[in-house]
Design an enzyme around this catalytic site. Structure first.
Site: not given
Ligand code: SAH
Length: 223
Positions: A72
């Site tokens: 993000s």
């Molecule tokens: N805060 C993180 C955001 C990553 S993007 C960063 O800055 O790296 C969102 C994340 O949510 C991804 O890694 C994706 O795999 C995860 N995600 C999506 N659906 C999900 C679910 N049902 N349960 C757990 N994680 C999930």
């Protein structure tokens, strides 16, 4: 005071200065919570991105972190953290979507305990190593589907979703303590950052602003 051990992280003056510029930009973008700004100036964001993107780590952009996911943007992390804190630091936080662990590390600077769930197994493996190297020992990571929450550790003072949900997962609402708050991007094509507060009378939702996050995906992904 920072809770990080950054002995390992290889930051020099250059990244400290770059981070200071990021903090100034966040202030200019309207972030006012000094605790959040302090946390973000302590966490070395460049070690959370792939090496080829390290020189762009402090730009205000979301960058790829493999498996079709993104870290993000600094503004998103700051805004969500500020909304989650709302002036006082939560004790126990649940994060859905650990990704590379940057938001997790920022939360761990001011929350007592951070539980974070990620559905993509190989992503979590790298994140686990990275957070261990930073010696952040108030973080628990779990490979699972975040929509289920983490009933064994509930209730949570704060819940944050870093992927957009079409609807608020009901189990997460159940796991939010009374007096607690949830911050999430909600919607499909059009998304909004929402804050849900839980009080004795029930739940109230506030729509904050437009948002752009990757969508939540059901189930877990191993390899
Ligand atoms: N805060 C993180 C955001 C990553 S993007 C960063 O800055 O790296 C969102 C994340 O949510 C991804 O890694 C994706 O795999 C995860 N995600 C999506 N659906 C999900 C679910 N049902 N349960 C757990 N994680 C999930």
């Amino acid at each position: 005071m920072s809770r990080l051990n950054i002995r390992h992280s290889g930051i020099g003056m250059t990244s400290q200065r770059t981070r200071a510029r990021m903090i100034e930009r966040l202030r200019a973008q309207g972030i006012v919570d000094e605790v959040v700004l302090g946390a973000m100036s302590a966490v070395p964001r460049h070690i959370f991105v792939e090496e080829i993107f390290a020189n762009r780590a402090y730009d205000d952009v979301a960058l790829p972190i493999n498996f079709g996911q993104t870290i993000s943007s600094p503004f998103s992390v700051a805004r969500m953290s500020e909304l989650l804190r709302a002036g006082s630091s939560p004790g126990k936080v649940l994060e859905i979507g650990s990704g590379c662990g940057y938001q997790t590390a920022v939360l761990a600077q001011f929350a007592r305990e951070v539980y974070s769930i990620e559905r993509v197994g190989p992503l979590l493996t790298r994140t686990r190593t990275r957070l261990r190297e930073l010696r952040l020992n108030n973080i628990r990571l779990k490979h699972a589907d975040g929509v289920m929450g983490l009933s064994e550790s509930a209730p949570f003072d704060a819940i944050i979703l870093t992927a957009a949900a079409a609807h608020v997962p009901p189990l997460l609402l159940e796991q939010l303590a009374i007096g607690g708050r949830m911050v999430l991007p909600k919607g499909n094509k059009e998304q909004f950052l929402c804050v849900i507060e839980h009080n004795a009378q029930g739940y109230t939702e506030t729509i904050v602003e437009k948002a752009k996050f990757v969508p939540m995906v059901p189930g877990i992904w191993k390899r």
